[in-house]
Design a protein around this motif. Structure first.
Motif, PDB file in Angstrom:
ATOM      1  N   VAL A   1       0.383  88.398  35.898  1.00  0.00           N
ATOM      2  CA  VAL A   1      -0.780  86.589  36.140  1.00  0.00           C
ATOM      3  C   VAL A   1       0.659  86.156  38.004  1.00  0.00           C
ATOM      4  CG1 VAL A   1       0.777  84.449  36.107  1.00  0.00           C
ATOM      5  CG2 VAL A   1       0.008  85.611  34.265  1.00  0.00           C
ATOM      6  N   SER A   2       1.756  87.454  37.975  1.00  0.00           N
ATOM      7  CA  SER A   2       1.867  87.270  39.912  1.00  0.00           C
ATOM      8  C   SER A   2       1.308  87.786  40.503  1.00  0.00           C
ATOM      9  CB  SER A   2       3.120  88.138  39.845  1.00  0.00           C
ATOM     10  OG  SER A   2       2.916  88.168  41.414  1.00  0.00           O
ATOM     11  N   LEU A   3      -0.046  88.188  40.403  1.00  0.00           N
ATOM     12  CA  LEU A   3      -1.043  89.407  40.849  1.00  0.00           C
ATOM     13  C   LEU A   3      -1.970  88.285  41.667  1.00  0.00           C
ATOM     14  CD1 LEU A   3      -1.059  93.314  40.299  1.00  0.00           C
ATOM     15  CD2 LEU A   3      -1.020  92.177  42.693  1.00  0.00           C
ATOM     16  N   LEU A   4      -2.533  87.941  40.412  1.00  0.00           N
ATOM     17  CA  LEU A   4      -3.711  87.490  40.109  1.00  0.00           C
ATOM     18  C   LEU A   4      -3.255  85.730  41.293  1.00  0.00           C
ATOM     19  CD1 LEU A   4      -6.365  85.771  38.409  1.00  0.00           C
ATOM     20  CD2 LEU A   4      -5.256  85.056  36.990  1.00  0.00           C
ATOM     21  N   PHE A   5      -2.273  85.341  40.794  1.00  0.00           N
ATOM     22  CA  PHE A   5      -1.916  84.448  41.780  1.00  0.00           C
ATOM     23  C   PHE A   5      -1.270  84.663  43.644  1.00  0.00           C
ATOM     24  CE2 PHE A   5       0.975  82.060  38.908  1.00  0.00           C
ATOM     25  CZ  PHE A   5      -0.406  81.230  37.828  1.00  0.00           C
ATOM     26  N   LYS A   6      -1.253  85.548  43.365  1.00  0.00           N
ATOM     27  CA  LYS A   6      -1.790  86.660  45.228  1.00  0.00           C
ATOM     28  C   LYS A   6      -2.703  86.688  45.867  1.00  0.00           C
ATOM     29  CE  LYS A   6       3.130  89.473  44.860  1.00  0.00           C
ATOM     30  NZ  LYS A   6       3.851  90.751  44.581  1.00  0.00           N
ATOM     31  N   ILE A   7      -3.331  86.797  44.632  1.00  0.00           N
ATOM     32  CA  ILE A   7      -4.735  87.086  44.916  1.00  0.00           C
ATOM     33  C   ILE A   7      -5.568  85.720  45.143  1.00  0.00           C
ATOM     34  CG2 ILE A   7      -7.667  87.390  44.159  1.00  0.00           C
ATOM     35  CD1 ILE A   7      -5.705  89.836  42.370  1.00  0.00           C
ATOM     36  N   ILE A   8      -5.448  84.713  44.708  1.00  0.00           N
ATOM     37  CA  ILE A   8      -5.912  83.204  45.019  1.00  0.00           C
ATOM     38  C   ILE A   8      -4.734  83.223  46.533  1.00  0.00           C
ATOM     39  CG2 ILE A   8      -5.565  80.678  43.794  1.00  0.00           C
ATOM     40  CD1 ILE A   8      -5.541  81.690  40.965  1.00  0.00           C
ATOM     41  N   ALA A   9      -4.054  82.873  46.683  1.00  0.00           N
ATOM     42  CA  ALA A   9      -3.482  82.874  47.729  1.00  0.00           C
ATOM     43  C   ALA A   9      -3.985  83.559  49.173  1.00  0.00           C
ATOM     44  CB  ALA A   9      -2.110  82.536  47.594  1.00  0.00           C
ATOM     45  N   VAL A  10      -4.077  84.425  48.609  1.00  0.00           N
ATOM     46  CA  VAL A  10      -5.131  85.101  50.140  1.00  0.00           C
ATOM     47  C   VAL A  10      -6.627  84.566  49.800  1.00  0.00           C
ATOM     48  CG1 VAL A  10      -5.876  87.149  50.552  1.00  0.00           C
ATOM     49  CG2 VAL A  10      -3.504  87.055  48.977  1.00  0.00           C
ATOM     50  N   GLY A  11      -7.063  84.517  49.038  1.00  0.00           N
ATOM     51  CA  GLY A  11      -7.960  83.663  49.105  1.00  0.00           C
ATOM     52  C   GLY A  11      -8.050  82.072  50.011  1.00  0.00           C
ATOM     53  N   TYR A  12      -7.471  81.117  49.651  1.00  0.00           N
ATOM     54  CA  TYR A  12      -7.518  79.986  49.999  1.00  0.00           C
ATOM     55  C   TYR A  12      -6.937  80.416  51.711  1.00  0.00           C
ATOM     56  CZ  TYR A  12      -8.430  77.917  45.945  1.00  0.00           C
ATOM     57  OH  TYR A  12      -8.941  76.555  44.610  1.00  0.00           O
ATOM     58  N   ILE A  13      -5.812  81.317  51.752  1.00  0.00           N
ATOM     59  CA  ILE A  13      -4.913  81.899  53.153  1.00  0.00           C
ATOM     60  C   ILE A  13      -6.050  81.544  54.422  1.00  0.00           C
ATOM     61  CG2 ILE A  13      -2.855  82.628  54.811  1.00  0.00           C
ATOM     62  CD1 ILE A  13      -1.633  82.087  52.368  1.00  0.00           C
ATOM     63  N   THR A  14      -6.752  82.925  53.289  1.00  0.00           N
ATOM     64  CA  THR A  14      -7.848  83.500  54.119  1.00  0.00           C
ATOM     65  C   THR A  14      -9.248  82.328  54.638  1.00  0.00           C
ATOM     66  OG1 THR A  14      -7.643  85.384  53.518  1.00  0.00           O
ATOM     67  CG2 THR A  14     -10.071  85.524  54.145  1.00  0.00           C
ATOM     68  N   GLU A  15      -9.472  81.551  53.804  1.00  0.00           N
ATOM     69  CA  GLU A  15     -10.548  80.939  54.149  1.00  0.00           C
ATOM     70  C   GLU A  15      -9.971  79.372  55.063  1.00  0.00           C
ATOM     71  OE1 GLU A  15     -14.083  78.953  53.977  1.00  0.00           O
ATOM     72  OE2 GLU A  15     -13.601  80.058  53.133  1.00  0.00           O
ATOM     73  N   PHE A  16      -8.717  79.305  54.812  1.00  0.00           N
ATOM     74  CA  PHE A  16      -8.179  78.084  55.495  1.00  0.00           C
ATOM     75  C   PHE A  16      -8.221  78.770  57.202  1.00  0.00           C
ATOM     76  CE2 PHE A  16      -4.284  75.733  57.378  1.00  0.00           C
ATOM     77  CZ  PHE A  16      -4.984  74.718  57.442  1.00  0.00           C
ATOM     78  N   SER A  17      -7.547  79.354  57.115  1.00  0.00           N
ATOM     79  CA  SER A  17      -7.397  80.741  58.496  1.00  0.00           C
ATOM     80  C   SER A  17      -8.702  80.840  59.026  1.00  0.00           C
ATOM     81  CB  SER A  17      -6.556  81.560  58.715  1.00  0.00           C
ATOM     82  OG  SER A  17      -4.842  81.553  57.158  1.00  0.00           O
ATOM     83  N   ALA A  18      -9.958  81.779  58.598  1.00  0.00           N
ATOM     84  CA  ALA A  18     -10.774  81.606  59.101  1.00  0.00           C
ATOM     85  C   ALA A  18     -11.344  80.610  59.569  1.00  0.00           C
ATOM     86  CB  ALA A  18     -11.739  82.106  58.009  1.00  0.00           C
ATOM     87  N   SER A  19     -11.118  79.314  58.879  1.00  0.00           N
ATOM     88  CA  SER A  19     -12.299  78.385  59.218  1.00  0.00           C
ATOM     89  C   SER A  19     -10.676  77.428  60.223  1.00  0.00           C
ATOM     90  CB  SER A  19     -11.545  76.509  58.049  1.00  0.00           C
ATOM     91  OG  SER A  19     -12.640  77.041  57.048  1.00  0.00           O
ATOM     92  N   LEU A  20     -10.137  77.390  60.743  1.00  0.00           N
ATOM     93  CA  LEU A  20      -8.893  77.400  62.063  1.00  0.00           C
ATOM     94  C   LEU A  20      -9.758  77.947  63.091  1.00  0.00           C
ATOM     95  CD1 LEU A  20      -5.395  76.315  60.253  1.00  0.00           C
ATOM     96  CD2 LEU A  20      -7.590  75.071  61.284  1.00  0.00           C
ATOM     97  N   ILE A  21      -9.944  79.368  63.000  1.00  0.00           N
ATOM     98  CA  ILE A  21     -10.356  80.130  63.503  1.00  0.00           C
ATOM     99  C   ILE A  21     -11.835  80.064  64.452  1.00  0.00           C
ATOM    100  CG2 ILE A  21     -10.699  82.215  64.432  1.00  0.00           C
ATOM    101  CD1 ILE A  21      -8.066  83.309  62.063  1.00  0.00           C
ATOM    102  N   GLU A  22     -12.303  79.556  63.329  1.00  0.00           N
ATOM    103  CA  GLU A  22     -13.943  78.962  64.038  1.00  0.00           C
ATOM    104  C   GLU A  22     -14.096  78.050  64.579  1.00  0.00           C
ATOM    105  OE1 GLU A  22     -18.612  79.005  61.821  1.00  0.00           O
ATOM    106  OE2 GLU A  22     -16.655  80.064  60.722  1.00  0.00           O
TER     107      GLU A  22
END
Length: 128
Positions: free
Chosen positions: A68-89
């Motif tokens: 479950v902890s890994l699942l939450f980390k995976i979800i967090a990585v996905g959201y952080i990646t999307e948010f960061s990539a959008s800002l960079i773009e």
């Protein structure tokens, strides 16, 4: 409703960015970033509710807390990646945004391997 506040902040931010882009482009980037952070922070409470429900379901299913902890980390990585990539773009660096997205995907794949192994072991245990 919370969505009206979020949309209002987003629209005001977008309007300010459009005005500032011609006058002070570096300030427009900061205003856009601030608006994005405000929107994300306004929905943080929903994350705790979602994580609580997922944890409860996993506990009832007998899944290990590490999964479950890994699942939450995976979800967090996905959201952080999307948010960061959008800002960079938005800053005009689409090539760098693509690299951040690629790195996020690799991290998600690497982090998901133990979850996949645990899932197969769980299924095998149920079948035997």
């Amino acid at each position: 409703m919370e969505i009206f506040k979020i949309v209002a902040v987003a629209l005001i931010t977008a309007f300010c960015v459009m005005i500032l882009r011609d006058v002070k482009s570096e300030l427009a980037l900061i205003v856009g970033l601030a608006g994005g952070v405000i929107v994300v922070l306004s929905v943080v409470n929903y994350f705790s509710d979602i994580f609580g429900v997922i944890s409860n379901i996993a506990r009832r299913a007998g899944l290990a807390t590490s999964v479950v902890s890994l699942l939450f980390k995976i979800i967090a990585v996905g959201y952080i990646t999307e948010f960061s990539a959008s800002l960079i773009e938005d800053a005009g660096l689409s090539s760098l945004a693509d690299r951040v997205t690629f790195a996020g995907k690799l991290i998600i794949v690497a982090a998901s391997i133990p979850v996949i192994v645990e899932l197969f072991e769980f299924i095998a245990g149920m079948l035997s």
